[in-house]
Design a protein around this motif. Structure first.
Motif, PDB file in Angstrom:
ATOM      1  N   GLY A 152       0.779  -1.228   0.000  1.00 19.19           N
ATOM      2  CA  GLY A 152       0.000   0.000   0.000  1.00 19.19           C
ATOM      3  C   GLY A 152       0.811   1.277   0.000  1.00 19.19           C
ATOM      4  N   SER A 153       2.086   1.212  -0.228  1.00 20.20           N
ATOM      5  CA  SER A 153       2.930   2.402  -0.213  1.00 20.20           C
ATOM      6  C   SER A 153       2.721   3.241  -1.465  1.00 20.20           C
ATOM      7  CB  SER A 153       4.403   1.990  -0.111  1.00 20.20           C
ATOM      8  OG  SER A 153       5.233   3.122  -0.080  1.00 20.20           O
ATOM      9  N   SER A 154       3.033   4.523  -1.373  1.00 20.71           N
ATOM     10  CA  SER A 154       3.012   5.385  -2.555  1.00 20.71           C
ATOM     11  C   SER A 154       4.428   5.560  -3.106  1.00 20.71           C
ATOM     12  CB  SER A 154       2.396   6.745  -2.224  1.00 20.71           C
ATOM     13  OG  SER A 154       3.158   7.382  -1.225  1.00 20.71           O
ATOM     14  N   ARG A 155       5.399   4.863  -2.502  1.00 20.14           N
ATOM     15  CA  ARG A 155       6.795   4.958  -2.935  1.00 20.14           C
ATOM     16  C   ARG A 155       7.342   3.550  -3.160  1.00 20.14           C
ATOM     17  NH1 ARG A 155      10.490   7.750   1.348  1.00 20.14           N
ATOM     18  NH2 ARG A 155       9.939   5.905   2.539  1.00 20.14           N
ATOM     19  N   LEU A 168      -0.342  -1.431  -5.019  1.00 17.14           N
ATOM     20  CA  LEU A 168      -1.662  -0.798  -5.179  1.00 17.14           C
ATOM     21  C   LEU A 168      -1.602   0.543  -5.903  1.00 17.14           C
ATOM     22  CD1 LEU A 168      -3.368  -1.609  -1.755  1.00 17.14           C
ATOM     23  CD2 LEU A 168      -3.958  -2.524  -4.006  1.00 17.14           C
ATOM     24  N   HIS A 169      -0.496   1.253  -5.746  1.00 21.08           N
ATOM     25  CA  HIS A 169      -0.367   2.563  -6.389  1.00 21.08           C
ATOM     26  C   HIS A 169      -0.374   2.445  -7.924  1.00 21.08           C
ATOM     27  CE1 HIS A 169       0.279   6.823  -5.839  1.00 21.08           C
ATOM     28  NE2 HIS A 169       1.259   6.810  -6.720  1.00 21.08           N
ATOM     29  N   ASP A 170      -0.051   1.270  -8.444  1.00 24.92           N
ATOM     30  CA  ASP A 170      -0.078   1.054  -9.898  1.00 24.92           C
ATOM     31  C   ASP A 170      -1.485   0.752 -10.410  1.00 24.92           C
ATOM     32  OD1 ASP A 170       2.666   1.417 -10.135  1.00 24.92           O
ATOM     33  OD2 ASP A 170       3.122  -0.734 -10.177  1.00 24.92           O
ATOM     34  N   LYS A 171      -2.424   0.553  -9.515  1.00 27.64           N
ATOM     35  CA  LYS A 171      -3.791   0.201  -9.895  1.00 27.64           C
ATOM     36  C   LYS A 171      -4.697   1.429  -9.850  1.00 27.64           C
ATOM     37  CE  LYS A 171      -2.833  -4.183 -10.111  1.00 27.64           C
ATOM     38  NZ  LYS A 171      -2.747  -4.822 -11.414  1.00 27.64           N
ATOM     39  N   LEU A 172      -5.642   1.463 -10.769  1.00 24.73           N
ATOM     40  CA  LEU A 172      -6.656   2.514 -10.762  1.00 24.73           C
ATOM     41  C   LEU A 172      -7.829   2.004  -9.928  1.00 24.73           C
ATOM     42  CD1 LEU A 172      -7.757   5.223 -11.781  1.00 24.73           C
ATOM     43  CD2 LEU A 172      -8.669   3.984 -13.768  1.00 24.73           C
ATOM     44  N   ASP A 179     -15.841   1.554 -13.353  1.00 26.70           N
ATOM     45  CA  ASP A 179     -14.888   1.189 -14.401  1.00 26.70           C
ATOM     46  C   ASP A 179     -13.470   1.512 -13.932  1.00 26.70           C
ATOM     47  OD1 ASP A 179     -13.805   0.353 -16.789  1.00 26.70           O
ATOM     48  OD2 ASP A 179     -14.219   2.243 -17.825  1.00 26.70           O
ATOM     49  N   ASP A 180     -12.873   0.545 -13.204  1.00 28.48           N
ATOM     50  CA  ASP A 180     -11.495   0.699 -12.743  1.00 28.48           C
ATOM     51  C   ASP A 180     -10.873  -0.688 -12.627  1.00 28.48           C
ATOM     52  OD1 ASP A 180     -12.566  -0.337 -10.370  1.00 28.48           O
ATOM     53  OD2 ASP A 180     -12.104   1.409  -9.155  1.00 28.48           O
ATOM     54  N   ASP A 181      -9.749  -0.792 -11.960  1.00 31.59           N
ATOM     55  CA  ASP A 181      -9.026  -2.065 -11.858  1.00 31.59           C
ATOM     56  C   ASP A 181      -9.452  -2.917 -10.668  1.00 31.59           C
ATOM     57  OD1 ASP A 181      -7.473  -1.268 -14.046  1.00 31.59           O
ATOM     58  OD2 ASP A 181      -5.906  -0.407 -12.769  1.00 31.59           O
ATOM     59  N   TYR A 182     -10.411  -2.461  -9.887  1.00 26.76           N
ATOM     60  CA  TYR A 182     -10.672  -3.125  -8.619  1.00 26.76           C
ATOM     61  C   TYR A 182     -11.210  -4.551  -8.753  1.00 26.76           C
ATOM     62  CZ  TYR A 182     -11.737  -4.009  -3.801  1.00 26.76           C
ATOM     63  OH  TYR A 182     -11.740  -4.569  -2.549  1.00 26.76           O
ATOM     64  N   GLU A 183     -12.201  -4.756  -9.596  1.00 29.66           N
ATOM     65  CA  GLU A 183     -12.800  -6.092  -9.675  1.00 29.66           C
ATOM     66  C   GLU A 183     -11.769  -7.130 -10.127  1.00 29.66           C
ATOM     67  OE1 GLU A 183     -16.418  -8.325 -11.950  1.00 29.66           O
ATOM     68  OE2 GLU A 183     -16.854  -6.402 -10.981  1.00 29.66           O
ATOM     69  N   GLU A 184     -10.942  -6.797 -11.095  1.00 28.27           N
ATOM     70  CA  GLU A 184      -9.883  -7.712 -11.537  1.00 28.27           C
ATOM     71  C   GLU A 184      -8.891  -7.965 -10.400  1.00 28.27           C
ATOM     72  OE1 GLU A 184      -6.182  -7.809 -14.717  1.00 28.27           O
ATOM     73  OE2 GLU A 184      -7.827  -6.410 -15.058  1.00 28.27           O
ATOM     74  N   LEU A 185      -8.522  -6.913  -9.674  1.00 36.36           N
ATOM     75  CA  LEU A 185      -7.616  -7.071  -8.532  1.00 36.36           C
ATOM     76  C   LEU A 185      -8.248  -7.950  -7.458  1.00 36.36           C
ATOM     77  CD1 LEU A 185      -5.133  -6.418  -6.783  1.00 36.36           C
ATOM     78  CD2 LEU A 185      -6.294  -4.289  -6.120  1.00 36.36           C
ATOM     79  N   SER A 213      -2.130   3.500   4.522  1.00 36.68           N
ATOM     80  CA  SER A 213      -2.095   4.393   3.364  1.00 36.68           C
ATOM     81  C   SER A 213      -3.490   4.511   2.750  1.00 36.68           C
ATOM     82  CB  SER A 213      -1.118   3.845   2.318  1.00 36.68           C
ATOM     83  OG  SER A 213      -1.619   2.650   1.755  1.00 36.68           O
ATOM     84  N   GLY A 214      -3.705   5.586   2.025  1.00 37.68           N
ATOM     85  CA  GLY A 214      -4.985   5.791   1.352  1.00 37.68           C
ATOM     86  C   GLY A 214      -5.303   4.681   0.369  1.00 37.68           C
ATOM     87  N   GLN A 215      -4.275   4.202  -0.342  1.00 35.77           N
ATOM     88  CA  GLN A 215      -4.476   3.132  -1.313  1.00 35.77           C
ATOM     89  C   GLN A 215      -4.976   1.867  -0.617  1.00 35.77           C
ATOM     90  OE1 GLN A 215      -1.755   5.040  -0.967  1.00 35.77           O
ATOM     91  NE2 GLN A 215      -0.767   5.416  -2.909  1.00 35.77           N
ATOM     92  N   MET A 216      -4.387   1.552   0.536  1.00 37.01           N
ATOM     93  CA  MET A 216      -4.793   0.353   1.273  1.00 37.01           C
ATOM     94  C   MET A 216      -6.212   0.528   1.812  1.00 37.01           C
ATOM     95  SD  MET A 216      -3.669  -2.716   2.299  1.00 37.01           S
ATOM     96  CE  MET A 216      -1.890  -2.651   2.222  1.00 37.01           C
TER      97      MET A 216
END
Length: 183
Positions: free
Chosen positions: A8-11, A34-38, A56-62, A84-87
């Motif tokens: 879940g890092s942004s770096r 996760l930062h690479d996913k929309l 319409d994003d990458d979530y369902e596939e992830l 993190s926000g992504q997590m």
């Protein structure tokens, strides 16, 4: 047994990822940054007549990829004393799929084993990260995920995690345990 690292890092190559790499050295696993996913934030429609709308994003596939794994390692820096926000967005979107007709998310989550890696700096993350560990624990209890263990490391600038002997020792212990699994 299949293992996934959900980072879940942004770096990239930050302390959370570096510590996770120590845990998973020579262990077959899937690495998801996760930062690479929309992944869009949730629009909560649990109580509306129409229910959740398709996003319409990458979530369902992830999510489908995530559900194909038995063990998930959630790794996040301690951002303002939380994940993190992504997590957080990854977990928030569970609400949408807990009610989705094509998914048995609750049942599938109950089959998962979870580990958590958190890295932070000030104040002492071995203490300041404990409320986040409690949050992960509550999430896992709600979803009936088995919470196996957690690891908290100290570091700010990339590479500082390698000065935390206690975290590295536990990472190597986990590594030994994971290498002994039938993967």
């Amino acid at each position: 047994m299949k293992i996934m690292l959900l980072l879940g890092s942004s770096r990239k190559e930050g302390n959370s990822e570096q510590l996770a790499k120590e845990v998973l050295k020579d262990v077959p696993h899937t690495h998801v940054f996760l930062h690479d996913k929309l992944i869009y934030p949730i629009r909560d429609k649990r109580h509306s007549m129409s229910g959740f709308t398709t996003v319409d994003d990458d979530y369902e596939e992830l999510l489908q990829h995530f559900l194909a794994h038995d063990i998930v390692i959630f790794a996040t820096p301690l951002y303002w004393f939380g994940m993190s926000g992504q997590m957080k967005t990854f977990f928030d979107r569970w609400s949408q799929y807990l009610r989705h007709e094509r998914f048995d998310l609750k049942g599938k989550l109950a089959e998962k084993k979870a580990y958590v890696i958190i890295t932070g700096n000030k104040p002492d993350p071995k203490v300041s990260a404990l409320p986040l560990i409690m949050q992960f624990n509550a999430i896992f209890q709600y979803a009936e995920v088995t919470f196996e263990d957690y690891l908290i490391g100290t570091g700010n600038k990339p590479g500082e995690i390698f000065t935390d002997a206690e975290a590295l020792q536990k990472a190597r212990l986990w590594n030994s345990q994971f290498r002994s699994l039938k993967l």
